[in-house]
Scaffold this motif. Sequence first.
Motif, PDB file in Angstrom:
ATOM      1  N   MET A 172       0.207  38.208  43.787  1.00 23.19           N
ATOM      2  CA  MET A 172      -0.411  36.902  43.924  1.00 23.19           C
ATOM      3  C   MET A 172      -0.610  36.612  45.402  1.00 23.19           C
ATOM      4  SD  MET A 172       1.181  33.529  42.314  1.00 23.19           S
ATOM      5  CE  MET A 172       1.741  34.493  40.944  1.00 23.19           C
ATOM      6  N   LEU A 173      -1.747  36.022  45.732  1.00 25.05           N
ATOM      7  CA  LEU A 173      -2.007  35.659  47.130  1.00 25.05           C
ATOM      8  C   LEU A 173      -1.824  34.151  47.276  1.00 25.05           C
ATOM      9  CD1 LEU A 173      -2.940  36.606  49.895  1.00 25.05           C
ATOM     10  CD2 LEU A 173      -5.283  36.224  49.177  1.00 25.05           C
ATOM     11  N   PRO A 183      -1.393  28.994  45.573  1.00 26.09           N
ATOM     12  CA  PRO A 183      -2.056  30.215  45.130  1.00 26.09           C
ATOM     13  C   PRO A 183      -3.571  30.085  45.275  1.00 26.09           C
ATOM     14  CG  PRO A 183      -1.155  29.002  43.267  1.00 26.09           C
ATOM     15  CD  PRO A 183      -0.670  28.322  44.488  1.00 26.09           C
ATOM     16  N   VAL A 184      -4.211  31.174  45.704  1.00 25.93           N
ATOM     17  CA  VAL A 184      -5.659  31.146  45.888  1.00 25.93           C
ATOM     18  C   VAL A 184      -6.348  31.019  44.531  1.00 25.93           C
ATOM     19  CG1 VAL A 184      -7.633  32.496  46.661  1.00 25.93           C
ATOM     20  CG2 VAL A 184      -5.551  32.433  48.020  1.00 25.93           C
ATOM     21  N   GLU A 185      -5.851  31.810  43.574  1.00 23.26           N
ATOM     22  CA  GLU A 185      -6.421  31.726  42.237  1.00 23.26           C
ATOM     23  C   GLU A 185      -5.542  30.762  41.450  1.00 23.26           C
ATOM     24  OE1 GLU A 185      -8.064  35.954  41.134  1.00 23.26           O
ATOM     25  OE2 GLU A 185      -6.164  36.097  42.202  1.00 23.26           O
ATOM     26  N   SER A 189       0.202  31.225  39.129  1.00 24.26           N
ATOM     27  CA  SER A 189       1.121  30.527  40.025  1.00 24.26           C
ATOM     28  C   SER A 189       2.494  31.144  39.858  1.00 24.26           C
ATOM     29  CB  SER A 189       1.154  29.037  39.701  1.00 24.26           C
ATOM     30  OG  SER A 189       1.726  28.859  38.428  1.00 24.26           O
ATOM     31  N   LEU A 190       3.340  30.889  40.840  1.00 26.39           N
ATOM     32  CA  LEU A 190       4.688  31.442  40.791  1.00 26.39           C
ATOM     33  C   LEU A 190       5.437  30.815  39.615  1.00 26.39           C
ATOM     34  CD1 LEU A 190       5.450  31.450  44.585  1.00 26.39           C
ATOM     35  CD2 LEU A 190       5.211  33.448  43.109  1.00 26.39           C
ATOM     36  N   GLU A 193      10.766  27.688  40.710  1.00 30.27           N
ATOM     37  CA  GLU A 193      11.022  26.996  41.966  1.00 30.27           C
ATOM     38  C   GLU A 193      11.625  27.948  42.993  1.00 30.27           C
ATOM     39  OE1 GLU A 193      10.741  23.688  43.044  1.00 30.27           O
ATOM     40  OE2 GLU A 193       9.340  23.601  41.357  1.00 30.27           O
ATOM     41  N   LEU A 194      12.519  28.793  42.478  1.00 31.18           N
ATOM     42  CA  LEU A 194      13.201  29.744  43.351  1.00 31.18           C
ATOM     43  C   LEU A 194      12.205  30.645  44.055  1.00 31.18           C
ATOM     44  CD1 LEU A 194      16.383  30.926  41.435  1.00 31.18           C
ATOM     45  CD2 LEU A 194      16.237  30.085  43.791  1.00 31.18           C
ATOM     46  N   GLN A 195      11.213  31.101  43.272  1.00 30.31           N
ATOM     47  CA  GLN A 195      10.185  31.978  43.847  1.00 30.31           C
ATOM     48  C   GLN A 195       9.409  31.239  44.934  1.00 30.31           C
ATOM     49  OE1 GLN A 195       7.849  33.349  40.585  1.00 30.31           O
ATOM     50  NE2 GLN A 195       9.559  34.436  39.643  1.00 30.31           N
ATOM     51  N   SER A 196       9.035  29.988  44.634  1.00 29.46           N
ATOM     52  CA  SER A 196       8.297  29.203  45.628  1.00 29.46           C
ATOM     53  C   SER A 196       9.116  29.052  46.890  1.00 29.46           C
ATOM     54  CB  SER A 196       7.973  27.812  45.087  1.00 29.46           C
ATOM     55  OG  SER A 196       7.329  27.918  43.861  1.00 29.46           O
TER      56      SER A 196
END
Lengths: 513, 228
Positions: A172-173, A183-185, A189-190, A193-196
């Motif tokens: 993901m970009l 996220p561009v697209e 989305s992630l 929350e942890l990932q973000s």
Amino acid sequence: MKPAQPSTTKRIAHALNKSQTKSARMTWILAPCGLVTLLVWPLRDVLDPANIAMLYLLTVAFVALRAGKQAAIISALLSTGLLDFFFIHPRLSFSVGDAQYGVTLAVMLVVALIVANLTISLQRQTAAAIERERQSQALYQLASRLAGTTSLEQVSAATRDFLYQSQSCRSMLLMRHNDTLQPVETEHSLDSELQSAAATTAMQMAQTRHMRESECHWLFLPLFGSTYVRGVLAIDLGAMPPSDVDAQQALYEAIASLVAISVERLHFVEVAQRTQLQMTDERLRSSILSALSHDIRTPLTVLYGMSEALAQQSLPQDMRDTVEAMREQTLRLNSMVSNLLDMAKLRTGDLRLNMEWQPLEEVVGASIKLLGTALAQHPVHAALPADLPLLRFDAILIERVLCNLLENAAKYAPSGSAIRIEANTDNSLAHISVCNEGSHFPSDKLDKMFELFERGDAESNIPGIGLGLAICRSIVEAHGGTIRASSNDDSACVTFTLPLGEPPVIEVESEHE
Amino acid sequence: MSDPTILLIEDEVQIRRLVCKALETDGYRVVESGTLGKGLLQLHGAAPQLLILDLGLPDGDGIAFIRELRSQFTLPVLVLSARSAEGEKIRALDAGADDYLTKPFATGELLARVRAQLRRNPAESATPPTHFRFGEVEVDLAQRRVTRGGAAVHLTPIEYRLLLAMLADPGKVLTYRHLLRAVWGNAHSESNHYLRIYVSHLRQKLEADPTQPEYFLTETGIGYRFQI
């Protein structure tokens, strides 16, 4: 295993080491050694033991090639044993009859081990080269895909497809918007929350971050722009073992930098397009301005001239007053147009300063003369110190500042009161003030007075649209100075500053030729 | 002597009418033209004593026109131009124009400038005067003597050369370039600020109030004018 997967030798070796059963490996060791022994046994009297040793060495090399280091070492030992047992006198015994053959056996063992080692390291190097080749091929492919992209969405899609096809990875970009990542697209989305949080940390620290979460191993790679981190590339490596992640990280970082270059390129394309647009815009604006200035001035000139011509006729008093009022209003309209055009030019940065060193006295005199009859009601005293150094400014613009300030003072001060122009210097600035008596500025408006369309007293019946002081401020600020108003009960001053700088040295002229 | 003839080249009909009327009321004969091409013909045909030229004409470059005209004619040229076009004015003056008026202008101002230009024109053909008087100041070129209120004023060589350059063209706008060349010669390397300093010296020595000069006038951004 998918054909396009990272079928690296390391992975194969890994797979071999791990998944092959012991018995399979034993077969790889025993079969070649046994086969050679069986084939050579009938020729035991024809072949010299040294030549038979050569055949065993060949076998060890073969095993090393096919079955790895451990197997090679075992087969080296085994071959030495077999040679001794079957072909060295006394046969079918491990004892060595001739001391010579002791040397043969020892050398054979050492050579077998070396051959095994060399073969394996050669194999590793080949595998590494192939892997490197494959990686650069992949990067090249990604680069050529990214080269054609014209939007962030395309960059994101190209990267995502590439990583999925070549690495079976989700990705993901995420682009930076102020201090958050988006996220561009938008359909991706992630997940958590942890990932973000991890992605944001990667952006803020400008470092690659790992995050393991149940079945996922996320890698967050910052995308470095020339000035700041432009975004983050998130890659889900799935259940890849940590040792492989370490090995592959360089590849992912290379991918991230390719993506970063594309993002950066798009950014600069956008900047260039914007600049181009701005330039066209400005050119248009300045041509409109000059057309406007010409087209408005022509009817104004005519109107002004006509009212003047009328004023020279012998007219009854009330008509004479009307004509005089027409003439005055035309002049006012003209000064408003000038102010508006000047303001427009100053605002659009259309104005180039013609900075020259000059005495302040000269521009003060010119301003007073230019205003002429407008100052008829007010004696003007210019008190400039004799040792005031040359100042560097655009004479026409500073003349405009002084004219506006003098006009303002004349407009608000009661008729007959004096207007003073003063100047002094401190370490780095010249302070120039225009003061009048008998009127003052409202104390709560001292700062706001210099804003566009602001007037001291909004309900005042004295004409003006609040442009004069705003223009003064723009001009003074363009010169690197400041402007402020001050006031007490009985007088009002506007003071502006100009940097002193270092005036040029004037050579003193000799008194006689 | 018959009424002086003035050629007016201006493309705006209304302004032309206005200027014509003002000039005719003052007793001048006016020949008018809306284009440079026709203006050039009239310049030869009507032999005017003064040219009033608008710089923003549709059929050509007014500045090139002045330069071309200067190769054959010595008549004074008064240029009409918009404010905030100082560069254009300087180029016109350097090309040979004598004075400029900024639109919108007062007719009184226009007539005053016209009179000033016509007054200085015949002087050019006669022997140049050797004696000037303005305010309390007297300048005797023959004796190289400057007095103010009867007392001798000492001028340095550069100040004196600058005074001569300004006296040579009273009423004409003198650009920085023109004066630098006149005082320091063709190879001058001095900047405008040298000129400004020496003008300021002249004012201090010869003007009653140097801050509000009566004779050595500033044309801001363009140069100076010596006004008697």
